[in-house]
Design an enzyme around this catalytic site. Sequence first.
Site, mmCIF file in Angstrom:
data_model
loop_
_atom_site.group_PDB
_atom_site.id
_atom_site.type_symbol
_atom_site.label_atom_id
_atom_site.label_comp_id
_atom_site.label_asym_id
_atom_site.label_seq_id
_atom_site.Cartn_x
_atom_site.Cartn_y
_atom_site.Cartn_z
ATOM 1 N N THR A 78 0.941 -1.149 0.122
ATOM 2 C CA THR A 78 -0.022 -0.222 -0.209
ATOM 3 C C THR A 78 0.865 1.238 -0.009
ATOM 4 O O THR A 78 2.006 1.288 0.455
ATOM 5 C CB THR A 78 -0.898 0.143 1.189
ATOM 6 O OG1 THR A 78 0.038 0.076 2.523
ATOM 7 C CG2 THR A 78 -1.674 -1.159 1.372
ATOM 8 N N GLU A 82 -6.272 -3.060 -0.639
ATOM 9 C CA GLU A 82 -6.740 -4.032 0.055
ATOM 10 C C GLU A 82 -8.088 -4.712 -0.821
ATOM 11 O O GLU A 82 -8.256 -5.787 -0.232
ATOM 12 C CB GLU A 82 -7.220 -3.765 1.311
ATOM 13 C CG GLU A 82 -5.971 -3.557 2.437
ATOM 14 C CD GLU A 82 -5.454 -2.142 2.337
ATOM 15 O OE1 GLU A 82 -5.548 -1.434 1.328
ATOM 16 O OE2 GLU A 82 -4.875 -1.623 3.223
ATOM 17 N N LYS A 120 -11.489 18.830 12.557
ATOM 18 C CA LYS A 120 -12.342 18.978 13.309
ATOM 19 C C LYS A 120 -12.195 20.095 14.193
ATOM 20 O O LYS A 120 -11.170 20.441 14.846
ATOM 21 C CB LYS A 120 -11.995 17.815 14.534
ATOM 22 C CG LYS A 120 -13.661 17.604 15.300
ATOM 23 C CD LYS A 120 -13.550 16.433 16.132
ATOM 24 C CE LYS A 120 -15.162 16.187 16.331
ATOM 25 N NZ LYS A 120 -15.359 15.080 17.272
ATOM 26 N N TRP A 133 -17.183 18.998 11.837
ATOM 27 C CA TRP A 133 -16.172 18.364 11.182
ATOM 28 C C TRP A 133 -16.132 19.215 9.901
ATOM 29 O O TRP A 133 -17.258 19.515 9.547
ATOM 30 C CB TRP A 133 -16.517 17.140 10.859
ATOM 31 C CG TRP A 133 -16.663 15.983 11.644
ATOM 32 C CD1 TRP A 133 -17.542 15.414 12.586
ATOM 33 C CD2 TRP A 133 -15.334 15.341 12.338
ATOM 34 N NE1 TRP A 133 -16.958 14.561 13.643
ATOM 35 C CE2 TRP A 133 -15.624 14.403 13.512
ATOM 36 C CE3 TRP A 133 -14.031 15.442 11.767
ATOM 37 C CZ2 TRP A 133 -14.637 13.624 14.031
ATOM 38 C CZ3 TRP A 133 -13.203 14.778 12.629
ATOM 39 C CH2 TRP A 133 -13.398 13.832 13.552
HETATM 40 P P1 AMP Z 1 -4.580 2.891 -1.979
HETATM 41 O O1 AMP Z 1 -4.794 1.712 -1.424
HETATM 42 O O2 AMP Z 1 -3.302 3.564 -2.060
HETATM 43 O O3 AMP Z 1 -4.768 2.734 -3.516
HETATM 44 O O4 AMP Z 1 -5.392 3.942 -1.335
HETATM 45 C C1 AMP Z 1 -6.818 3.813 -1.122
HETATM 46 C C2 AMP Z 1 -7.290 5.050 -0.581
HETATM 47 O O5 AMP Z 1 -7.381 6.172 -1.613
HETATM 48 C C3 AMP Z 1 -8.744 4.724 -0.208
HETATM 49 O O6 AMP Z 1 -9.289 3.996 0.914
HETATM 50 C C4 AMP Z 1 -9.416 6.192 -0.454
HETATM 51 O O7 AMP Z 1 -9.203 6.739 1.013
HETATM 52 C C5 AMP Z 1 -8.225 6.905 -1.335
HETATM 53 N N1 AMP Z 1 -9.251 6.831 -2.578
HETATM 54 C C6 AMP Z 1 -9.215 5.942 -3.687
HETATM 55 N N2 AMP Z 1 -9.939 6.362 -4.657
HETATM 56 C C7 AMP Z 1 -10.596 7.695 -4.391
HETATM 57 C C8 AMP Z 1 -11.761 8.290 -4.706
HETATM 58 N N3 AMP Z 1 -12.179 7.917 -6.100
HETATM 59 N N4 AMP Z 1 -11.921 9.434 -4.079
HETATM 60 C C9 AMP Z 1 -11.619 9.678 -2.798
HETATM 61 N N5 AMP Z 1 -10.486 8.880 -2.243
HETATM 62 C C10 AMP Z 1 -10.319 7.646 -2.875
#
Ligand code: AMP
Length: 531
Positions: free
Chosen positions: A177, A321, A431, A436
């Site tokens: 990640t 994930e 916050k 929020w």
């Molecule tokens: P990653 O595992 O690095 O791809 O990150 C995943 C996280 O990216 C998610 O849990 C979200 O917080 C954020 N994320 C992914 N796609 C979006 C989206 N279209 N809009 C807002 N946040 C996103």
Amino acid sequence: MDVPLVVRWIFEHALRNHASRPIVSREDDGSIVRLTYADFGRRVAQLAGALVEAGIRPGDRVASFGWNSHRHLELYFAVPMIGAVLHTTNIRLFPEQVCWAFEHAGDRLIFVDGSLAPAVERALATKPDFRRPFVVMGPSSASLPDAQDYEAMLARQPDRFDWPELDERSGAILCYTSATTGDPKGVVFTHRSTVLHAFAGGLADALGVRQRDTVMPVVPMFHVNAWGIPFLAPMVGAKLVMPGNRLDPASLIELIEGEGVTISLGVPTVWLAVRDELEKRDLRLPTLHTLVIGGSAVPPSLFDDLERRGIRTVHAWGMTEMSPIGTVSRVHADLEGEPWEKQRDVLLKQGRFTPLVAWKILDDDGRAVPHDGRTAGQLWVRGPAVTGSYYRTGAALPVFDAEGYFATGDVCTIDEFGYLHIVDRSKDLVKSGGEWISSVDLENTIMGHPSVREAAVIGLAHLKWVERPVAVVALREGAALDEPSLQAWLGERLVKWQIPDRVLFVDAIPRTGVGKFLKRELRERYRDLLI
Ligand code: AMP
């Protein structure tokens, strides 16, 4: 028949049914390589032979350190199909982290793009005792120790391979990640999860990729399998266009025009730059009907600007994930014929869930939130392409509840039509005085200002309000804007307490290796600004 769901299904289907379809790949020097799926199939067999000759056995990890290219695609198939696991290393890691990743994954052989060999050289300099064999893909200016040449390795091998039968639950790909916080965490995608994810992602109301499409993944293959495109495109026989190391807007536009790209995918930053270039040159891209944008929220201004140029943005949400796709935004059948404003509202949300994701959104007391599009809660998910653990992280486990749902950490609402809207990462909410403030909403509003290119909002410690929002803003080329004018402009659009206390102008907002704002760094950089 109880037949295992393995990556080889996709491979053999592509060879038998889409043999003539093209794969176009840009080399580091800008030249273009053209293959068919049939050529690709022969090269994958040769690569498998070379891997076995190099001593790679089932269960071993093999690393890639590369751009989106036909060679990376060959690794995506050959490595899992011999029963080994491809560790797609993030090429934007800091030098010290690169060797950490190779070591943590236990990689036995490392494939590096020629143009990235200097980056690996820098990484090795931080860890002189690190010894692994390398394979260099394409010409390179750096000399890695104990390195073989990719093409020479393939040339020695027959173009047929006797593939082993594999358990569908064995690992296929390992990806870490992007870690906006803490150490990177590894997620292993199995053959089964990879095949199921490709099917779900390919549906017409998801990514909707067809044989007649020309697909260009700009989202990197070193980050969650480029959203599954390397498996989805061969499965349906789409023409694939791999942009290599040239991700500047002019190069991407050249490929879209030259190859007739119909669908492309990537994070908002890439398309913000492409949008600017299209506006500068007053250009249209008539073949491009769909831009899938995800990874971070799509700024409404970007959506509108692209729409004006005839390009439909398809917003998608997911996470490592989840393999990664969770939701995709398409117009719900019940909203067909509704006014555009209403359709636009839902298209700007993250979308509706793909079929193999079970979900629930719970408030702080563990109660399901109403489907009113307003009440926010944390999103929990479950499904055959959601990870059940992290790879070798000891104590750092994914969080599950009693029903086996995984805590995404995303705070969101769900509306009556089933559209998910991410309000924030729980840790990204600001916050202020008990209220929020959504950093995402604030960022979107600021990015609606014609002079603003990008904005990241962070919450900083404040003596009176505990936390107050601060905006870090990068302006469009040639634009001029100062702090009071932007605050005044926001004053016409927001209630007073939502306006950032400070606006800081920077040339570029720092990002994680996969293009998300590095808010942790911003928070550290400006920690005492308001105190
Ligand atoms: P990653 O595992 O690095 O791809 O990150 C995943 C996280 O990216 C998610 O849990 C979200 O917080 C954020 N994320 C992914 N796609 C979006 C989206 N279209 N809009 C807002 N946040 C996103």
